[in-house]
Scaffold this motif. Structure first.
Motif, PDB file in Angstrom:
ATOM      1  N   GLY A  55      45.591  10.662  24.588  1.00 26.11           N
ATOM      2  CA  GLY A  55      45.525   9.829  25.711  1.00 26.11           C
ATOM      3  C   GLY A  55      45.198  10.934  26.810  1.00 26.11           C
ATOM      4  O   GLY A  55      46.002  10.846  27.894  1.00 26.11           O
ATOM      5  N   GLY A  56      43.746  11.757  26.410  1.00 27.69           N
ATOM      6  CA  GLY A  56      43.601  12.900  27.273  1.00 27.69           C
ATOM      7  C   GLY A  56      44.135  14.011  27.352  1.00 27.69           C
ATOM      8  O   GLY A  56      43.582  14.894  28.044  1.00 27.69           O
ATOM      9  N   GLN A  57      45.608  14.199  26.327  1.00 30.87           N
ATOM     10  CA  GLN A  57      46.189  15.316  26.754  1.00 30.87           C
ATOM     11  C   GLN A  57      44.901  16.704  26.085  1.00 30.87           C
ATOM     12  O   GLN A  57      44.823  16.000  24.662  1.00 30.87           O
ATOM     13  CB  GLN A  57      47.186  15.298  26.011  1.00 30.87           C
ATOM     14  CG  GLN A  57      48.066  16.654  25.533  1.00 30.87           C
ATOM     15  CD  GLN A  57      48.279  17.394  27.465  1.00 30.87           C
ATOM     16  OE1 GLN A  57      48.935  16.610  28.581  1.00 30.87           O
ATOM     17  NE2 GLN A  57      48.453  18.738  26.513  1.00 30.87           N
ATOM     18  N   VAL A  58      45.147  17.713  26.240  1.00 32.32           N
ATOM     19  CA  VAL A  58      44.187  18.848  25.572  1.00 32.32           C
ATOM     20  C   VAL A  58      44.995  19.216  24.904  1.00 32.32           C
ATOM     21  O   VAL A  58      45.936  20.015  25.608  1.00 32.32           O
ATOM     22  CB  VAL A  58      43.035  19.318  26.657  1.00 32.32           C
ATOM     23  CG1 VAL A  58      42.548  21.033  25.932  1.00 32.32           C
ATOM     24  CG2 VAL A  58      42.055  18.905  27.292  1.00 32.32           C
ATOM     25  N   THR A  59      44.752  19.678  22.795  1.00 33.14           N
ATOM     26  CA  THR A  59      45.905  20.059  22.214  1.00 33.14           C
ATOM     27  C   THR A  59      44.996  21.621  21.488  1.00 33.14           C
ATOM     28  O   THR A  59      43.740  20.822  21.355  1.00 33.14           O
ATOM     29  CB  THR A  59      46.349  19.598  21.744  1.00 33.14           C
ATOM     30  OG1 THR A  59      47.251  18.996  22.618  1.00 33.14           O
ATOM     31  CG2 THR A  59      47.791  20.065  20.856  1.00 33.14           C
ATOM     32  N   THR A  60      45.842  22.774  21.366  1.00 34.21           N
ATOM     33  CA  THR A  60      44.619  23.530  20.698  1.00 34.21           C
ATOM     34  C   THR A  60      45.395  24.082  19.480  1.00 34.21           C
ATOM     35  O   THR A  60      46.947  24.064  19.866  1.00 34.21           O
ATOM     36  CB  THR A  60      44.487  24.530  21.588  1.00 34.21           C
ATOM     37  OG1 THR A  60      43.542  24.535  22.635  1.00 34.21           O
ATOM     38  CG2 THR A  60      43.772  25.649  20.790  1.00 34.21           C
ATOM     39  N   ARG A  61      45.364  23.788  18.844  1.00 34.51           N
ATOM     40  CA  ARG A  61      45.545  24.107  17.198  1.00 34.51           C
ATOM     41  C   ARG A  61      45.776  25.464  16.857  1.00 34.51           C
ATOM     42  O   ARG A  61      44.666  25.533  16.306  1.00 34.51           O
ATOM     43  CB  ARG A  61      46.069  23.861  16.738  1.00 34.51           C
ATOM     44  CG  ARG A  61      46.786  22.198  17.283  1.00 34.51           C
ATOM     45  CD  ARG A  61      47.225  21.044  15.373  1.00 34.51           C
ATOM     46  NE  ARG A  61      47.525  20.144  16.445  1.00 34.51           N
ATOM     47  CZ  ARG A  61      46.914  18.754  17.322  1.00 34.51           C
ATOM     48  NH1 ARG A  61      45.608  18.824  17.215  1.00 34.51           N
ATOM     49  NH2 ARG A  61      47.844  17.895  17.781  1.00 34.51           N
ATOM     50  N   GLU A  80      43.195  22.302  33.506  1.00 33.97           N
ATOM     51  CA  GLU A  80      44.275  21.203  33.469  1.00 33.97           C
ATOM     52  C   GLU A  80      45.157  21.766  32.477  1.00 33.97           C
ATOM     53  O   GLU A  80      44.844  22.884  31.436  1.00 33.97           O
ATOM     54  CB  GLU A  80      42.937  20.323  32.382  1.00 33.97           C
ATOM     55  CG  GLU A  80      42.427  19.004  32.833  1.00 33.97           C
ATOM     56  CD  GLU A  80      41.628  18.613  32.130  1.00 33.97           C
ATOM     57  OE1 GLU A  80      42.174  17.988  30.892  1.00 33.97           O
ATOM     58  OE2 GLU A  80      40.115  18.054  32.397  1.00 33.97           O
ATOM     59  N   PRO A  81      46.044  20.806  32.076  1.00 35.83           N
ATOM     60  CA  PRO A  81      47.253  20.932  31.529  1.00 35.83           C
ATOM     61  C   PRO A  81      46.527  20.894  29.805  1.00 35.83           C
ATOM     62  O   PRO A  81      45.833  20.024  29.575  1.00 35.83           O
ATOM     63  CB  PRO A  81      48.267  19.990  31.630  1.00 35.83           C
ATOM     64  CG  PRO A  81      47.860  18.693  32.561  1.00 35.83           C
ATOM     65  CD  PRO A  81      46.770  19.226  32.888  1.00 35.83           C
ATOM     66  N   VAL A 117      48.394  25.367  32.444  1.00 33.50           N
ATOM     67  CA  VAL A 117      47.033  25.298  33.399  1.00 33.50           C
ATOM     68  C   VAL A 117      46.563  26.855  33.840  1.00 33.50           C
ATOM     69  O   VAL A 117      47.089  27.651  33.696  1.00 33.50           O
ATOM     70  CB  VAL A 117      47.630  24.603  34.458  1.00 33.50           C
ATOM     71  CG1 VAL A 117      46.741  24.430  35.230  1.00 33.50           C
ATOM     72  CG2 VAL A 117      48.598  23.491  33.765  1.00 33.50           C
ATOM     73  N   PHE A 118      44.936  26.733  33.078  1.00 33.42           N
ATOM     74  CA  PHE A 118      44.307  27.766  32.873  1.00 33.42           C
ATOM     75  C   PHE A 118      43.473  27.834  34.215  1.00 33.42           C
ATOM     76  O   PHE A 118      43.198  26.907  34.295  1.00 33.42           O
ATOM     77  CB  PHE A 118      43.993  28.439  31.473  1.00 33.42           C
ATOM     78  CG  PHE A 118      44.115  28.407  30.129  1.00 33.42           C
ATOM     79  CD1 PHE A 118      44.972  29.717  30.035  1.00 33.42           C
ATOM     80  CD2 PHE A 118      44.597  27.574  29.322  1.00 33.42           C
ATOM     81  CE1 PHE A 118      45.103  30.439  28.831  1.00 33.42           C
ATOM     82  CE2 PHE A 118      44.809  27.489  28.361  1.00 33.42           C
ATOM     83  CZ  PHE A 118      45.462  29.332  27.840  1.00 33.42           C
TER      84      PHE A 118
ATOM     85  N   SER B  56      51.662  28.403  35.776  1.00 29.08           N
ATOM     86  CA  SER B  56      52.833  27.796  35.255  1.00 29.08           C
ATOM     87  C   SER B  56      52.969  27.825  32.840  1.00 29.08           C
ATOM     88  O   SER B  56      51.819  27.693  32.796  1.00 29.08           O
ATOM     89  CB  SER B  56      53.211  26.595  35.064  1.00 29.08           C
ATOM     90  OG  SER B  56      51.980  25.592  34.580  1.00 29.08           O
ATOM     91  N   VAL B  57      53.552  27.942  32.672  1.00 32.97           N
ATOM     92  CA  VAL B  57      53.979  27.667  31.572  1.00 32.97           C
ATOM     93  C   VAL B  57      55.524  27.395  30.545  1.00 32.97           C
ATOM     94  O   VAL B  57      56.748  27.448  31.738  1.00 32.97           O
ATOM     95  CB  VAL B  57      54.172  29.210  30.555  1.00 32.97           C
ATOM     96  CG1 VAL B  57      52.696  30.016  29.972  1.00 32.97           C
ATOM     97  CG2 VAL B  57      54.826  30.732  31.221  1.00 32.97           C
TER      98      VAL B  57
END
Lengths: 164, 58
Positions: A55-61, A80-81, A117-118, B56-57
């Motif tokens: 879905g375009g969501q950025v996930t870091t594991r 970006e979220p 969001v960084f 935000s977090v």
């Protein structure tokens, strides 16, 4: 009356941060078997690091373990979220990302999740902030925040720090 | 432990005591007010200059 006004003002500021700016304590409750982290599903070695989901969501594991983070460096896009998902196979760890409000415990048996969001680019230090043993002070990782145009996922949607 | 009243002391009259007792609450109020104001300034400094810019977090 003055003290009541001051307390009301502080409560208003806290509510504003929580409801309007969405600054809340991470509250994800999700369990995972710490004994089989590396064998199945989400936290296998090949699935660690940053991935752009369907879905375009950025996930870091990231797996926090005595006394290192795996991977030791992760790349995320700025403005970006981003969802950080962490867990531990051994003892309680904790992370914070310097210069941001990202701060959570990493507890074996649970998945810690932080949405953020960084906004500033650069290498941010991410140390373990919960004493986890003799090597605790050597346990840190880097969050590399890059501009959107420099954030280039590969064909699997993965982005990793360049090896130097 | 209450000692004998000293209002009868030659160098200390009832009027002197009344004057002092009128001044003392004002000073205490000023001190408490300043302390609360400094605390509020400190709290809002951290809130606006450090906490909010960190993003935000959730």
């Amino acid at each position: 009356m003055v003290v009541g006004g001051a307390v009301a003002l502080i409560f208003a500021a806290i509510l504003y941060a929580g409801l309007v700016l969405h600054v809340n304590p991470p509250s994800n409750i999700e369990t995972i078997d710490p004994k089989t982290l590396h064998l199945s599903a989400e936290f296998t070695e090949a699935n660690l690091g940053t991935k752009v989901e369907a879905g375009g969501q950025v996930t870091t594991r990231i797996v926090a373990t005595q006394f290192a983070f795996d991977p030791q460096c992760v790349v995320v896009p700025s403005n970006e979220p981003v969802t950080l998902r962490l867990t531990s196979p051994d003892v309680i760890h904790g992370i914070l990302v310097t210069g941001t409000n990202v701060n959570t415990m990493v507890i074996p048996g649970y998945v810690s999740q932080v949405h953020t969001v960084f906004t500033k680019t650069g290498d941010l230090l991410m140390p373990c902030h919960e004493f986890c043993g003799f090597g605790h002070s050597q346990m840190w990782a880097t969050v590399r925040v890059v501009p959107r145009e420099s954030f280039r996922p590969d064909s699997d949607g993965r982005v990793a720090c360049e090896k130097s | 432990m209450a000692g004998p009243t000293r209002s009868s002391d030659e160098s200390f009259t009832e009027t002197d005591l009344d004057t002092v007792m009128e001044q003392v609450p004002k000073g205490a109020l000023a001190l408490a007010g300043t302390a609360v104001l400094l605390l509020l300034i400190g709290w809002f400094f951290v809130y606006f200059v450090i906490f909010i810019p960190r993003g935000s977090v959730g």
